[in-house]
Scaffold this motif. Structure first.
Motif, PDB file in Angstrom:
ATOM      1  N   THR A  70     -12.085 -19.590  41.903  1.00  0.00           N
ATOM      2  CA  THR A  70     -10.513 -19.175  40.831  1.00  0.00           C
ATOM      3  C   THR A  70      -9.940 -21.255  41.075  1.00  0.00           C
ATOM      4  O   THR A  70      -9.620 -21.413  41.994  1.00  0.00           O
ATOM      5  N   ASP A 114      -6.580 -22.575  38.850  1.00  0.00           N
ATOM      6  CA  ASP A 114      -5.322 -23.029  37.715  1.00  0.00           C
ATOM      7  C   ASP A 114      -4.980 -24.249  37.414  1.00  0.00           C
ATOM      8  O   ASP A 114      -4.898 -24.802  37.721  1.00  0.00           O
ATOM      9  N   VAL A 120      -6.916 -16.037  31.658  1.00  0.00           N
ATOM     10  CA  VAL A 120      -8.332 -16.342  32.053  1.00  0.00           C
ATOM     11  C   VAL A 120      -9.461 -16.310  31.736  1.00  0.00           C
ATOM     12  O   VAL A 120     -10.220 -15.423  30.490  1.00  0.00           O
ATOM     13  N   TYR A 168     -13.418 -16.230  32.167  1.00  0.00           N
ATOM     14  CA  TYR A 168     -14.539 -15.942  32.883  1.00  0.00           C
ATOM     15  C   TYR A 168     -15.714 -17.691  31.915  1.00  0.00           C
ATOM     16  O   TYR A 168     -15.648 -17.155  31.397  1.00  0.00           O
ATOM     17  N   GLU A 197     -17.411 -19.545  37.905  1.00  0.00           N
ATOM     18  CA  GLU A 197     -15.688 -19.595  37.729  1.00  0.00           C
ATOM     19  C   GLU A 197     -14.901 -18.797  36.717  1.00  0.00           C
ATOM     20  O   GLU A 197     -14.989 -18.851  35.932  1.00  0.00           O
ATOM     21  N   ARG A 198     -13.409 -18.100  37.535  1.00  0.00           N
ATOM     22  CA  ARG A 198     -12.336 -17.696  36.917  1.00  0.00           C
ATOM     23  C   ARG A 198     -11.514 -19.165  36.358  1.00  0.00           C
ATOM     24  O   ARG A 198     -10.540 -19.171  37.999  1.00  0.00           O
ATOM     25  N   VAL A 256      -7.626 -20.150  34.890  1.00  0.00           N
ATOM     26  CA  VAL A 256      -6.558 -20.022  34.191  1.00  0.00           C
ATOM     27  C   VAL A 256      -5.188 -21.064  33.376  1.00  0.00           C
ATOM     28  O   VAL A 256      -5.503 -21.973  34.409  1.00  0.00           O
TER      29      VAL A 256
END
Length: 166
Positions: free
Chosen positions: A118, A120, A134, A136, A141-142, A144
């Motif tokens: 993640t 951010d 969000v 993907y 990778e995620r 935000v």
């Protein structure tokens, strides 16, 4: 002729109370040691100058903004420190995006058990209604983000089946 869409969005990161405390502490220590150094202590003066350098870097990281630039199927994220220094954080080819949806969207349910790193780039602030999205990305990778409506529309135009606005 290819039509290019350009969208820019700036998001201020919420300041952390610990960072604010460190900022005040390092400035106070720097001033204190420099005053002691002025009284004749060379060691205190050197420590004071070192603390002043630390205070400068804490100050840069206390006032952060993220700038998203969307241009022709590419999303670029820059970190702007203290409105004076800029650093390129990442560049994403949106053809490799798997999904783009609001943070609490039911469309993300199938991705919940996936192990993804993640990252951010948002304000780190929960708002009502939720403004964070969000994404993907196919490299595991995620991401935000907190895009504005214009940017969401631009991304939806190039990948309508991958972008959800619930």
């Amino acid at each position: 002729m290819m039509s290019e869409t350009y969208v820019e969005c700036l998001v201020k990161k919420k300041s952390n109370p610990l960072t604010r405390f460190l900022r005040i502490l390092t400035i106070m220590l720097a001033v204190g040691f420099i005053i002691l150094g002025g009284a004749g202590s060379l060691l205190a003066l050197l420590i004071g100058l070192g603390m002043a350098a630390v205070a400068y870097f804490v100050y840069l990281n206390a006032d952060l903004e993220y700038e998203y630039l969307y241009l022709d199927k590419e999303l670029t994220v820059d970190k702007v420190m203290a409105k004076s220094r800029r650093k390129r954080m990442a560049q994403y080819d949106l053809n490799r995006m798997e999904i783009f949806a609001p943070m609490n969207s039911y469309h993300l349910d199938s991705f919940k058990n996936r192990t993804a790193k993640t990252i951010d780039y948002s304000s780190s602030e929960e708002k009502q209604p939720e403004a964070r999205y969000v994404m993907y990305y196919d490299s595991g990778e995620r991401i935000v983000l907190e895009p504005n409506q214009e940017m969401i529309r631009a991304i939806k135009n190039i990948a309508p089946r991958k972008v959800f606005t619930d």
